[in-house]
Design a protein around this motif. Structure first.
Motif, PDB file in Angstrom:
ATOM      1  N   UNK A 183      18.208 -37.415  -5.501  1.00  0.00           N
ATOM      2  CA  UNK A 183      16.762 -37.476  -5.296  1.00  0.00           C
ATOM      3  C   UNK A 183      16.429 -36.989  -3.892  1.00  0.00           C
ATOM      4  N   UNK A 184      15.303 -36.291  -3.775  1.00  0.00           N
ATOM      5  CA  UNK A 184      14.879 -35.772  -2.476  1.00  0.00           C
ATOM      6  C   UNK A 184      13.383 -35.970  -2.314  1.00  0.00           C
ATOM      7  N   UNK A 185      12.986 -36.548  -1.206  1.00  0.00           N
ATOM      8  CA  UNK A 185      11.577 -36.697  -0.852  1.00  0.00           C
ATOM      9  C   UNK A 185      11.172 -35.548   0.056  1.00  0.00           C
ATOM     10  N   UNK A 186      10.013 -34.947  -0.213  1.00  0.00           N
ATOM     11  CA  UNK A 186       9.544 -33.769   0.517  1.00  0.00           C
ATOM     12  C   UNK A 186       8.208 -34.056   1.191  1.00  0.00           C
ATOM     13  N   UNK A 187       8.095 -33.668   2.457  1.00  0.00           N
ATOM     14  CA  UNK A 187       6.813 -33.757   3.160  1.00  0.00           C
ATOM     15  C   UNK A 187       6.701 -32.571   4.105  1.00  0.00           C
ATOM     16  N   UNK A 188       5.886 -31.595   3.740  1.00  0.00           N
ATOM     17  CA  UNK A 188       5.708 -30.413   4.562  1.00  0.00           C
ATOM     18  C   UNK A 188       4.708 -30.625   5.680  1.00  0.00           C
ATOM     19  N   UNK A 189       4.488 -29.543   6.446  1.00  0.00           N
ATOM     20  CA  UNK A 189       3.501 -29.571   7.508  1.00  0.00           C
ATOM     21  C   UNK A 189       4.100 -29.843   8.880  1.00  0.00           C
ATOM     22  N   UNK A 190       3.340 -29.473   9.906  1.00  0.00           N
ATOM     23  CA  UNK A 190       3.691 -29.721  11.309  1.00  0.00           C
ATOM     24  C   UNK A 190       2.538 -29.217  12.166  1.00  0.00           C
ATOM     25  N   UNK A 191       2.553 -29.575  13.419  1.00  0.00           N
ATOM     26  CA  UNK A 191       1.566 -29.071  14.378  1.00  0.00           C
ATOM     27  C   UNK A 191       2.063 -27.778  15.009  1.00  0.00           C
ATOM     28  N   UNK A 192       1.218 -26.768  15.046  1.00  0.00           N
ATOM     29  CA  UNK A 192       1.551 -25.504  15.712  1.00  0.00           C
ATOM     30  C   UNK A 192       1.368 -25.663  17.219  1.00  0.00           C
ATOM     31  N   UNK A 193       2.451 -25.534  17.950  1.00  0.00           N
ATOM     32  CA  UNK A 193       2.338 -25.651  19.399  1.00  0.00           C
ATOM     33  C   UNK A 193       1.659 -24.427  20.011  1.00  0.00           C
ATOM     34  N   UNK A 194       1.551 -23.363  19.212  1.00  0.00           N
ATOM     35  CA  UNK A 194       0.930 -22.131  19.709  1.00  0.00           C
ATOM     36  C   UNK A 194      -0.481 -21.922  19.157  1.00  0.00           C
ATOM     37  N   UNK A 195      -1.101 -22.976  18.640  1.00  0.00           N
ATOM     38  CA  UNK A 195      -2.379 -22.784  17.964  1.00  0.00           C
ATOM     39  C   UNK A 195      -3.494 -22.333  18.911  1.00  0.00           C
ATOM     40  N   UNK A 196      -3.350 -22.602  20.201  1.00  0.00           N
ATOM     41  CA  UNK A 196      -4.366 -22.156  21.161  1.00  0.00           C
ATOM     42  C   UNK A 196      -4.443 -20.639  21.224  1.00  0.00           C
ATOM     43  N   UNK A 197      -3.383 -19.958  20.817  1.00  0.00           N
ATOM     44  CA  UNK A 197      -3.350 -18.497  20.850  1.00  0.00           C
ATOM     45  C   UNK A 197      -3.552 -17.889  19.465  1.00  0.00           C
ATOM     46  N   UNK A 198      -3.906 -18.718  18.494  1.00  0.00           N
ATOM     47  CA  UNK A 198      -4.110 -18.231  17.134  1.00  0.00           C
ATOM     48  C   UNK A 198      -5.592 -18.302  16.773  1.00  0.00           C
ATOM     49  N   UNK A 199      -5.952 -17.648  15.668  1.00  0.00           N
ATOM     50  CA  UNK A 199      -7.357 -17.570  15.253  1.00  0.00           C
ATOM     51  C   UNK A 199      -7.583 -18.526  14.082  1.00  0.00           C
ATOM     52  N   UNK A 200      -8.442 -19.533  14.247  1.00  0.00           N
ATOM     53  CA  UNK A 200      -8.698 -20.463  13.148  1.00  0.00           C
ATOM     54  C   UNK A 200      -9.181 -19.735  11.904  1.00  0.00           C
ATOM     55  N   UNK A 201      -8.615 -20.089  10.764  1.00  0.00           N
ATOM     56  CA  UNK A 201      -8.999 -19.482   9.501  1.00  0.00           C
ATOM     57  C   UNK A 201      -8.356 -18.145   9.224  1.00  0.00           C
ATOM     58  N   UNK A 202      -7.584 -17.634  10.201  1.00  0.00           N
ATOM     59  CA  UNK A 202      -6.888 -16.364  10.009  1.00  0.00           C
ATOM     60  C   UNK A 202      -5.380 -16.506  10.256  1.00  0.00           C
ATOM     61  N   UNK A 203      -5.033 -17.018  11.417  1.00  0.00           N
ATOM     62  CA  UNK A 203      -3.614 -17.209  11.725  1.00  0.00           C
ATOM     63  C   UNK A 203      -3.271 -18.657  12.044  1.00  0.00           C
ATOM     64  N   UNK A 204      -4.263 -19.524  11.960  1.00  0.00           N
ATOM     65  CA  UNK A 204      -4.041 -20.972  12.123  1.00  0.00           C
ATOM     66  C   UNK A 204      -4.968 -21.715  11.170  1.00  0.00           C
ATOM     67  N   UNK A 205      -4.442 -22.785  10.564  1.00  0.00           N
ATOM     68  CA  UNK A 205      -5.218 -23.527   9.573  1.00  0.00           C
ATOM     69  C   UNK A 205      -5.036 -25.024   9.787  1.00  0.00           C
ATOM     70  N   UNK A 206      -6.147 -25.755   9.719  1.00  0.00           N
ATOM     71  CA  UNK A 206      -6.093 -27.209   9.864  1.00  0.00           C
ATOM     72  C   UNK A 206      -5.207 -27.847   8.801  1.00  0.00           C
ATOM     73  N   UNK A 207      -5.039 -27.156   7.677  1.00  0.00           N
ATOM     74  CA  UNK A 207      -4.203 -27.686   6.594  1.00  0.00           C
ATOM     75  C   UNK A 207      -2.726 -27.749   6.959  1.00  0.00           C
ATOM     76  N   UNK A 208      -2.366 -27.286   8.153  1.00  0.00           N
ATOM     77  CA  UNK A 208      -0.964 -27.399   8.571  1.00  0.00           C
ATOM     78  C   UNK A 208      -0.518 -28.857   8.622  1.00  0.00           C
ATOM     79  N   UNK A 209      -1.444 -29.775   8.806  1.00  0.00           N
ATOM     80  CA  UNK A 209      -1.130 -31.201   8.756  1.00  0.00           C
ATOM     81  C   UNK A 209      -1.652 -31.802   7.459  1.00  0.00           C
TER      82      UNK A 209
END
Length: 241
Positions: A116-142
């Motif tokens: 059996x394996x439990x899965x939980x994706x997602x993480x915080x992008x440490x580089x999100x300040x240099x990314x474009x919301x809705x194009x190269x960064x998404x709030x759904x990452x968490x």
């Protein structure tokens, strides 16, 4: 009997060399009933403009079936259009044109070859300040609250006992060791806190995660992966357990 392998980030094919035959020769004796699991930052497709069919087609043409956990560097709008199905005792998403590439969804507990394996994706992008919301960064990452609730319900059903945990990031308590950093320099978030609570409640054999771009057994139960491809259940090194 099916075999399962696990590796780290794929980055839309930028890190596909680890899956080529000269690096991963064992993989080319596998079949569609065997699986390679990518621990987040799968990255395909990457956006709504680029044609990623060649990259997806290359992965689809490998002899095994690819499973992936989502990370923080994903094009999340693409997941909204992927149909859901039931596989391995949990929910998955499948690519219509590439049926042997399968998304393992957040908060699910799967039956993988008698384990059996439990899965939980997602993480915080440490580089999100240099990314474009809705194009190269998404709030759904968490994860959202529904996904956290789904995870808790899934673990309740499993009586809080699994063989493996498969995530992109790790728990709060592991961050200092993984980042080799003083506590004051570490950014915690809701997801790493949630995973930390699991450390106190969940019985498991080994926890695998990606995200940090190196390969190491952090201790005798936690393995961070990037370029290495190892069989599920194994560590990078031998431990006296």
């Amino acid at each position: 009997m099916s075999r399962f392998f696990v590796t780290g980030d794929y980055h839309g094919g930028l890190d596909r060399s680890k899956l080529e035959e000269e690096v991963f020769p064992e993989g080319y004796g596998l079949t569609r009933d065997d699986y390679v699991i990518i621990l987040g930052d799968f990255g395909l497709p990457w956006d709504s403009v680029a044609d990623n069919s060649d990259d997806l087609g290359w992965l689809e043409s490998r002899p095994w079936t690819t499973l992936f956990v989502d990370g923080n560097h994903e094009y999340y709008p693409a997941f909204e259009d992927l149909p859901e199905d039931d596989l391995f005792g949990g929910r998955v998403q499948c690519y219509e044109d590439w049926p042997h590439i399968i998304h393992l969804m957040r908060g699910e507990t799967y039956q993988l070859g008698g384990t059996t394996a439990f899965v939980m994706g997602g993480a915080t992008s440490v580089d999100k300040a240099w990314r474009v919301p809705g194009e190269t960064w998404f709030a759904e990452e968490l994860p959202d609250e529904y996904e956290y609730d789904r995870a808790l319900a899934s673990l309740d059903d499993a009586d809080w006992k699994v063989d493996y945990v498969l995530t992109h990031t790790c728990a709060d308590r592991m961050l200092g060791q993984v980042l080799r950093s003083d506590e004051g320099q570490i950014d915690h978030d809701q997801l790493t806190g949630f995973l930390d609570n699991l450390e106190d409640r969940l019985t498991y054999r080994r926890w695998y995660f990606g995200h940090f771009h190196y390969d190491e057994d952090v201790d005798d139960r936690h393995t961070v992966l990037y370029q290495e491809v190892i069989e599920l259940g194994k560590a990078l090194y031998d431990w006296d357990e």
